[in-house]
Structures are given as structure tokens and as C-alpha cells.
Enzyme design. Structure first.
Site, PDB file in Angstrom:
ATOM      1  N   ASP A 171       0.838  -1.199   0.000  1.00 48.76           N
ATOM      2  CA  ASP A 171       0.000   0.000   0.000  1.00 48.76           C
ATOM      3  C   ASP A 171       0.876   1.254   0.000  1.00 48.76           C
ATOM      4  OD1 ASP A 171      -2.419   1.385   0.027  1.00 48.76           O
ATOM      5  OD2 ASP A 171      -2.633   1.281   2.202  1.00 48.76           O
ATOM      6  N   HIS A 257      -6.482  -1.137  -8.005  1.00 52.74           N
ATOM      7  CA  HIS A 257      -6.984  -1.908  -6.868  1.00 52.74           C
ATOM      8  C   HIS A 257      -8.502  -1.965  -6.880  1.00 52.74           C
ATOM      9  CE1 HIS A 257      -9.036  -1.809  -2.959  1.00 52.74           C
ATOM     10  NE2 HIS A 257      -8.205  -2.785  -2.623  1.00 52.74           N
TER      11      HIS A 257
END
Length: 365
Positions: A171, A257
Site C-alpha cells: 500500500d 486496486h
């Protein structure tokens, strides 16, 4: 051109801090609703309760249902009103944080975030990612303020599955590249302004820390050790990435994502694992120099992050599936359009295929 930087009111990180939740909560309210998973309560509930014993603040625990959906937010909000709580505390992982933050917003209470994993940059942000009850991305809920307190006990995080901290690296890996794209395009950030030089510097520091400390932290965590490298990675995953993404902006990696959430086979993957692959897709879209692309793919491989669709769970790759991901990622309202050039569904589709091929190439070395 207004520049805005968001950050939590207070950031606390160190070993043994779970015992101080009650102390800090007492400075925010008189009765806390603590949102936690059943497993989190078994592991940490007693330590949290012990910390409230000497404080002028009480608490009640509520078990999280598993998704940050509007139905779950409404359920917890109703409990806050019923139990007359004036403070929300989220203990655990990203979806618990996002739910706690959203409930605090709707109920107009302070919120305290206590990560027991370092798997996302969600703890520090004024943002909740809303999913359907089935786990499909629905929308971003932008909040008017960041958490009042973010508290991390690094002893607990060091005992969590190593894969979770590596997902946090995935992330955080996107932070600098998305910041770079947003600065170039002068995109409006999640903080509803333009990027500050301070936030951009933190995004770059986040990236540099990952490159320097990421593999060292992985090895240490696999040995059950809490080292300076682990502490630095926890800070990078949580604080540096949190401020960097929010005050510089999101771009291609997080849009990919979001596109991947339309595939049921990707639901078992962690947020950061999908973002890591999304970062590679973004770099393909940007047509970065080969050396930069190689560095990122090889870094992902060395810390165990996915670089192919198969590693994301997509064992049967079809044009229909990849086009569905590209369509969702390229939706008009998503952050793919913060890139400093036009991105289409077709170019996204081709970038996903190419990123997958590059991943296979480097895995085969």
C-alpha cells in the site's frame, strides 16, 4: 491555488502502548465504544480493559461484522446512540478503522484508531473506503477531519502475520508514485487542495524508507524480532504513507486496486497486495524507464508482494475479466484520471496485460 495538508491530531508508536489506550481515551470522552474483531478481543481485549481501570472513562466492546459497508456503519451508529457513547475507538485493521471513522463522523464524536497490524495507510486518514456487504468497492467517503489519536503498539504488530506488514508495504509503495503523478497533473488531493511540499517530501521519505528497510524488516519479522527496521517500516506504512497519499493524492495504483475488487477471486487478497500490482500497472501506463520498472518489480518479489494476476488469485485470465477490471478502474469518478495524461479503458486494459507479463518475466529469472 490552495495547498492543504491533513494529519491526525496525535500519532503514538511504540512497544507496550496498548496498555495506554484508556489513558488517551480519557482525554477525549467519558464512554467509549470499542469496535474490534472477535480474535482481536481475545488477543488484546484484557490489556485494553486493564488500561481503563484507573481512568475517568468507561468502555464497551462491539464485534465488527467484517465489511466497511453502509449497513455496518448504520448498525454501529445505532449502538453508539443506544449506549450513549461519546467516543469511538477502532482496534484492529483497515476496515475496522474506516467503519469507526465513518461512525464518528455521523455521530459527531472523537475517534481513536489503534492498529494491531501495519497493513494499510488507513489509520491516519480522513477517509473511509466504503464497500458493499459482499466486499465490492463502492465509494470513498471523505471526512472533514482526521482521527484525534492514532496509537500503535509495535510489540503487537511484530507478532502479527508477516504477510500483513508486507501488504502494508504494498500500500505504501504506491504513495510516492501516485504523489508524483498528482503533483505533475496538479490534481486536487484527498485533502481537497493541492499538494504541499511537506507532504510530497514525506511521500518520498516513505518510498526511500521502504527501499532501505523493507527487506530487513521482513527478515526480522520472520524471526519474531522487533528491530529498528521494523519500527521504521511501521511508521512508513502508517504515518508517512497516510499523510503522503492524503495530502498529495491518489492516482493509478489505487484505481487498479478498485478495479480488481470486481473479481471475486481477488477478494481474499489484502488491500496492499492489490495496490502493489496496481503500482506496476501505473508505471506501465507512464512508460517509465526500464530500470525503474525493474527496481519496483524486483522489490515486490523480494518482500513477497504479487507481481502477476495469478498471484492475485486470477488463475483463469480472460479478456472479459481484464476488461471488467479496466472498466471499473477507468470509471469517471475514480482516481485513474489524476494521471498527468489521458487514460482510457483500452489503455488500462493493455497496461494490466503488460504488467502481468513483466511480472512473469522477472519471476522466471
Amino acid at each position: 491555488m490552495t495547498k492543504i495538508l491533513f494529519s491526525p491530531g496525535k500519532y503514538i508508536q511504540g512497544p507496550g502502548e496498548i496498555n495506554n489506550v484508556g489513558k488517551y481515551a480519557a482525554g477525549l470522552g467519558k464512554k467509549a465504544l470499542i469496535l474490534i474483531s472477535a480474535g482481536g478481543f481475545r488477543r488484546n481485549g484484557q490489556d485494553i480493559l486493564d488500561g481503563f481501570e484507573t481512568e475517568d472513562c468507561t468502555c464497551e466492546f462491539e464485534m465488527f461484522n467484517g465489511e466497511c459497508s453502509y449497513n455496518e456503519i448504520k448498525r454501529i451508529s445505532a449502538l453508539v446512540e443506544e449506549k450513549q457513547c461519546d467516543l469511538i475507538i477502532g482496534v484492529g485493521g483497515g476496515k475496522i478503522f474506516d467503519t469507526a471513522k465513518a461512525v464518528a463522523y455521523y455521530e459527531k464524536t472523537p475517534v481513536m484508531i489503534c492498529p494491531t497490524i501495519a497493513s494499510t495507510d488507513a489509520p491516519c486518514s480522513a477517509l473511509s473506503v466504503i464497500y458493499t456487504d459482499e466486499g465490492v468497492f463502492e465509494e470513498y467517503l471523505f471526512l472533514p477531519s482526521n482521527p484525534n489519536i492514532v496509537l500503535l503498539d509495535t510489540e503487537i504488530i511484530a507478532k502479527s502475520p508477516v504477510r500483513l506488514t508486507m501488504a502494508g508495504i504494498g500500500d505504501a509503495l504506491a504513495t510516492y508514485f501516485e504523489a508524483r503523478a498528482c503533483v505533475e497533473s496538479e490534481a486536487t488531493t484527498c485533502a481537497n487542495g493541492k499538494a504541499t511540499s511537506a507532504a510530497y517530501a514525506l511521500a518520498k521519505l516513505c518510498f526511500d524508507t521502504l527501499m532501505e528497510e523493507g527487506y530487513k524488516a521482513k527478515v526480522a519479522l520472520e524471526a519474531g524480532a522487533l528491530t529498528p527496521a521494523v519500527e521504521k517500516i511501521v511508521e512508513a506504512n502508517t504515518l508517512l504513507s497516510g499523510i503522503g497519499f492524503e495530502s498529495c493524492g491518489l492516482a493509478g495504483a489505487h484505481a487498479i486496486h478498485n478495479g480488481l475488487t470486481v473479481l471475486e477471486e481477488c477478494h481474499s487478497l489484502y488491500h496492499g497486495e492489490k495496490v502493489a500490482f496496481g503500482t506496476i500497472v501505473q508505471l506501465v501506463l507512464e512508460n517509465v524507464p526500464l530500470e525503474e520498472l525493474e527496481d519496483i518489480i524486483e522489490f515486490c518479489i523480494c518482500v513477497g508482494l504479487p507481481v502477476t494476476l495469478e498471484q492475485l488469485g486470477v488463475t483463469e485470465i480472460t479478456e472479459e475479466k481484464i476488461r471488467a477490471v479496466a472498466k471499473a478502474a477507468a470509471a469517471e469518478t475514480d482516481t485513474l484520471h489524476n494521471m498527468p495524461f489521458e487514460v482510457t479503458e483500452e489503455s488500462t486494459y493493455n497496461a494490466i496485460l503488460a504488467a502481468n507479463a513483466y511480472g512473469h518475466q522477472y519471476l522466471g529469472k
